[in-house]
Design a protein around this motif. Structure first.
Motif, mmCIF file in Angstrom:
data_model
loop_
_atom_site.group_PDB
_atom_site.id
_atom_site.type_symbol
_atom_site.label_atom_id
_atom_site.label_comp_id
_atom_site.label_asym_id
_atom_site.label_seq_id
_atom_site.Cartn_x
_atom_site.Cartn_y
_atom_site.Cartn_z
ATOM 1 N N THR A 243 -11.852 0.923 73.533
ATOM 2 C CA THR A 243 -12.198 0.031 74.640
ATOM 3 C C THR A 243 -13.707 0.072 74.766
ATOM 4 N N THR A 244 -14.285 -0.922 75.384
ATOM 5 C CA THR A 244 -15.734 -1.106 75.247
ATOM 6 C C THR A 244 -16.596 -0.193 76.111
ATOM 7 N N HIS A 245 -16.065 0.307 77.229
ATOM 8 C CA HIS A 245 -16.937 0.969 78.195
ATOM 9 C C HIS A 245 -16.517 2.414 78.506
ATOM 10 N N PRO A 246 -16.672 3.335 77.539
ATOM 11 C CA PRO A 246 -16.547 4.762 77.870
ATOM 12 C C PRO A 246 -17.633 5.140 78.872
ATOM 13 N N THR A 247 -17.304 6.062 79.769
ATOM 14 C CA THR A 247 -18.251 6.407 80.834
ATOM 15 C C THR A 247 -18.685 7.863 80.820
ATOM 16 N N ALA A 248 -17.823 8.771 80.437
ATOM 17 C CA ALA A 248 -18.145 10.196 80.488
ATOM 18 C C ALA A 248 -17.127 10.959 79.659
ATOM 19 N N CYS A 249 -17.419 12.242 79.392
ATOM 20 C CA CYS A 249 -16.524 13.055 78.580
ATOM 21 C C CYS A 249 -16.625 14.516 79.011
ATOM 22 N N LEU A 259 -11.400 16.976 73.844
ATOM 23 C CA LEU A 259 -12.430 16.172 74.487
ATOM 24 C C LEU A 259 -11.755 15.002 75.177
ATOM 25 N N TRP A 260 -11.880 14.958 76.505
ATOM 26 C CA TRP A 260 -11.298 13.881 77.310
ATOM 27 C C TRP A 260 -12.393 12.904 77.699
ATOM 28 N N ILE A 261 -12.054 11.624 77.683
ATOM 29 C CA ILE A 261 -13.031 10.552 77.867
ATOM 30 C C ILE A 261 -12.519 9.586 78.924
ATOM 31 N N THR A 262 -13.339 9.330 79.944
ATOM 32 C CA THR A 262 -13.001 8.328 80.949
ATOM 33 C C THR A 262 -13.591 6.984 80.532
ATOM 34 N N THR A 263 -12.969 5.896 81.005
ATOM 35 C CA THR A 263 -13.437 4.552 80.680
ATOM 36 C C THR A 263 -13.376 3.670 81.918
ATOM 37 N N THR A 271 -8.185 -7.346 80.313
ATOM 38 C CA THR A 271 -7.120 -6.584 80.960
ATOM 39 C C THR A 271 -6.046 -6.370 79.900
ATOM 40 N N ASP A 272 -6.272 -5.352 79.084
ATOM 41 C CA ASP A 272 -5.404 -5.137 77.928
ATOM 42 C C ASP A 272 -4.671 -3.806 77.984
ATOM 43 N N GLY A 273 -4.756 -3.110 79.140
ATOM 44 C CA GLY A 273 -4.105 -1.815 79.248
ATOM 45 C C GLY A 273 -4.903 -0.685 78.649
ATOM 46 N N ARG A 274 -6.100 -0.965 78.152
ATOM 47 C CA ARG A 274 -6.940 0.068 77.549
ATOM 48 C C ARG A 274 -8.136 0.416 78.417
ATOM 49 N N ALA A 275 -8.802 -0.598 78.954
ATOM 50 C CA ALA A 275 -9.960 -0.348 79.809
ATOM 51 C C ALA A 275 -9.509 0.318 81.109
ATOM 52 N N GLY A 276 -10.114 1.459 81.434
ATOM 53 C CA GLY A 276 -9.728 2.217 82.621
ATOM 54 C C GLY A 276 -8.748 3.338 82.331
ATOM 55 N N ALA A 277 -8.321 3.486 81.082
ATOM 56 C CA ALA A 277 -7.458 4.599 80.687
ATOM 57 C C ALA A 277 -8.300 5.825 80.362
ATOM 58 N N LEU A 278 -7.654 6.993 80.284
ATOM 59 C CA LEU A 278 -8.285 8.195 79.756
ATOM 60 C C LEU A 278 -7.878 8.359 78.302
ATOM 61 N N TYR A 279 -8.815 8.837 77.498
ATOM 62 C CA TYR A 279 -8.615 9.041 76.076
ATOM 63 C C TYR A 279 -8.913 10.502 75.746
ATOM 64 N N ARG A 280 -8.403 10.951 74.598
ATOM 65 C CA ARG A 280 -8.678 12.326 74.193
ATOM 66 C C ARG A 280 -8.667 12.446 72.677
#
Length: 295
Positions: A243-249, A259-263, A271-280
């Motif tokens: 997703t385009t906008h990672p914010t912090a990790c 490593l967990w990543i907020t977006t 609005t694709d279900g990816r932006a605003g999710a947490l990733y790891r």
């Protein structure tokens, strides 16, 4: 050679503007914020080792910019225009944060991101809602509750994290497009020097963390990635985030090896279900436990 790593989506799109992930080893909880909704998001990683458990949401205030664990339990938080405390010992643990007072009255400026220092102080910086140049500052909440202004003339105060030995801090004012190194006299307290560490390419530097080897991991707003820079400034790993906008990790988990990543969905345009999710991901290095607030 630059390592290429791919982060997996670990939660649904739970945040409008996700920020500030932090591991609390005392409770086994990974916390982050949905900043502009004023919500605290938590995942119990000890109870659910897959990291795919329920994300618990709790409304804390109009804005919840950042938080760190308190040594005595609960959290120290940055609210819209100042600091606060959450889940103080003896409290019910389900109410709003207790504000420690506003630091300014300008409604066009808010807190944004921060972290704790080795002496137990909590730092957080501010920015104008419209990102107007130079309207932000960097503040430190001491364990005794006093507040000092550490830097002024900041545009978008963002990630701040200490080196593993606690001697220096890496710091981002996103408008500069770089990561700086701060030397700090914690006895004063005062920032005694600020020098460029590295210019960041491929996106705007946002939140950051460090690993046990001294590597610096920074989320790239608009860049669909997290970069790792070695202690000498060389780019040696890229985490691709879908997703385009990672914010912090932040590093989290009992072994501090995830490593967990907020977006953010703000600015993503989809609005694709990816932006605003947490990733790891598991990047092959371990993190260091964050310093707690000692107040």
């Amino acid at each position: 050679m630059t390592r290429q790593i791919t982060a997996e989506q670990a939660t649904p799109a739970v945040a409008e503007h996700g920020e500030g992930p932090i591991w609390d080893a005392s409770t086994g909880v990974l916390a982050s914020v949905d900043m502009l909704r004023g919500d605290l998001l938590t995942i119990d990683l000890l109870r659910d080792g897959t990291g795919r458990g329920e994300v618990r949401r709790r409304h804390v205030g109009d804005v919840l910019a950042a938080l760190r664990p308190r040594a005595r339990g609960g959290w120290v938080v940055a609210l819209e225009r100042g600091f606060g405390l959450l889940d103080e010992p003896g409290s019910a643990g389900d109410g709003p944060a207790r504000s420690l007072g506003e630091l300014w009255s300008d409604e066009g400026v808010r807190m944004n991101d921060g972290g704790c220092d080795p002496a137990g102080g909590f730092w957080c910086g501010s920015m104008a809602y419209d990102a107007a140049p130079g309207r932000g500052a960097l503040y430190r909440l001491a364990p005794d509750g006093s507040v000092a202004t550490m830097l002024t003339g900041i545009t978008v105060s963002n990630g701040l994290c200490w080196t593993p030995d606690g001697a220096h801090a890496y710091y981002v004012d996103s408008d500069t497009g770089r990561i700086d190194v701060l030397t700090v006299d914690l006895a004063a307290p005062a920032v005694t020097s600020r020098e460029k560490f590295v210019d960041v390419e491929g996106g705007t530097p946002d939140g950051l963390t460090v690993d046990a080897e001294g590597g610096v991991w920074v989320a790239l707003w608009g860049g669909s990635a997290v970069h790792r820079y070695a202690a000498d400034g060389a780019l040696d790993a890229v985490v691709q985030v879908p997703t385009t906008h990672p914010t912090a990790c932040a590093f989290a988990g009992p072994e501090l090896d995830e490593l967990w990543i907020t977006t953010s969905a703000t600015g993503a345009g989809v609005t694709d279900g990816r932006a605003g999710a947490l990733y790891r991901c598991r990047p092959g290095v371990r993190g260091v436990e964050p310093f707690p607030y000692q107040g």
